[in-house]
Design a protein around this motif. Structure first.
Motif, PDB file in Angstrom:
ATOM      1  N   TRP A   1      62.319   2.183  94.544  1.00 56.34           N
ATOM      2  CA  TRP A   1      62.317   3.294  95.514  1.00 56.34           C
ATOM      3  C   TRP A   1      60.917   3.471  96.114  1.00 56.34           C
ATOM      4  CZ3 TRP A   1      60.999   8.830  94.361  1.00 56.34           C
ATOM      5  CH2 TRP A   1      61.422   9.709  95.361  1.00 56.34           C
ATOM      6  N   GLU A   2      59.896   3.364  95.267  1.00 55.23           N
ATOM      7  CA  GLU A   2      58.519   3.494  95.762  1.00 55.23           C
ATOM      8  C   GLU A   2      58.186   2.379  96.749  1.00 55.23           C
ATOM      9  OE1 GLU A   2      55.569   4.184  92.590  1.00 55.23           O
ATOM     10  OE2 GLU A   2      57.146   5.212  91.499  1.00 55.23           O
TER      11      GLU A   2
ATOM     12  N   TYR B   1      62.773  12.557  89.592  1.00 59.66           N
ATOM     13  CA  TYR B   1      62.014  11.293  89.546  1.00 59.66           C
ATOM     14  C   TYR B   1      61.614  10.957  88.111  1.00 59.66           C
ATOM     15  CZ  TYR B   1      58.001   8.155  90.054  1.00 59.66           C
ATOM     16  OH  TYR B   1      57.119   7.110  89.928  1.00 59.66           O
ATOM     17  N   LEU B   2      61.120  11.948  87.398  1.00 60.55           N
ATOM     18  CA  LEU B   2      60.633  11.707  86.034  1.00 60.55           C
ATOM     19  C   LEU B   2      61.761  11.336  85.073  1.00 60.55           C
ATOM     20  CD1 LEU B   2      57.951  14.538  85.728  1.00 60.55           C
ATOM     21  CD2 LEU B   2      57.545  12.081  85.978  1.00 60.55           C
TER      22      LEU B   2
ATOM     23  N   MET C   1      60.211   5.563  99.327  1.00 65.20           N
ATOM     24  CA  MET C   1      60.632   6.845  98.738  1.00 65.20           C
ATOM     25  C   MET C   1      61.448   7.712  99.696  1.00 65.20           C
ATOM     26  SD  MET C   1      57.633   7.802  96.054  1.00 65.20           S
ATOM     27  CE  MET C   1      56.243   8.209  97.076  1.00 65.20           C
TER      28      MET C   1
ATOM     29  N   LYS D   1      63.848  10.267 101.179  1.00 60.95           N
ATOM     30  CA  LYS D   1      64.377  11.543 100.676  1.00 60.95           C
ATOM     31  C   LYS D   1      65.193  12.197 101.769  1.00 60.95           C
ATOM     32  CE  LYS D   1      60.251  12.460  97.889  1.00 60.95           C
ATOM     33  NZ  LYS D   1      59.260  11.617  98.609  1.00 60.95           N
TER      34      LYS D   1
END
Lengths: 113, 113
Positions: B42-43, B31-32, B47, B49
């Motif tokens: 995405w948020e 993510y970072l 999100m 996964k």
């Protein structure tokens, strides 16, 4: 030293993949709520994380509320319930990153997952 | 739709807590590395996964390299090895968030964890 505590409901008997996803949801959401200075320090230190377990919803929410009471950012995960658990089930909490001693006050009695 | 793939080495037979921690490390580090526009999208989308498994280091690194080749940000996790695995063992990879179809090209053949 900063760390983040990730707490998983063990009573739901989620599979490994479900646990991985719920833990990651919780971890990232708590991170995003945390102030930038704390984040940066935690990243520099290597982003220490600890995975813990509780045996039910009540204990999970207690940990979440204890964090809020101490002004430590935390995320409570409600699962969409497509698989394995009922929609809306609370599955996981992440607390911090925050000062390790402060995290321990909240989670110190919980067992490792 | 964007998603993030989290890939865990199943051959290491890590416990649930170890899996939760390694998955969270990988998820957050990938993510970072991801650009802000993709992160934000995405948020907004919730999100998404997905947790997948491989049976060894070779397959894990192949997935990581395939992501890099396609310019999708990915994180490869080396464990410090305090518990359960030897120091430096690669345990997990996260790819993205990125476009779901692009992720599927890389991870489509992997099984759910």
């Amino acid at each position: 030293m900063y760390k983040q505590a990730i707490i998983i409901r063990n009573d739901l008997q989620m599979g490994k993949g479900k646990i991985a996803a719920q833990a990651s949801h919780a971890s990232l959401q708590a991170y995003l709520k945390t102030d930038e200075e704390t984040r940066d320090e935690w990243e520099t230190e290597g982003m220490k994380k600890i995975a813990l377990k509780v045996d039910g919803e009540k204990e999970l929410i207690q940990a979440f509320n204890a964090a809020k009471k101490r002004k430590i950012r935390a995320a409570l995960i409600h699962d969409a319930g497509h698989t394995q658990v009922e929609p809306g089930t609370v599955t996981a909490v992440a607390i911090g990153p925050a000062d390790e001693d402060e995290i321990d006050v909240i989670t110190g009695k919980l067992k490792l997952l």
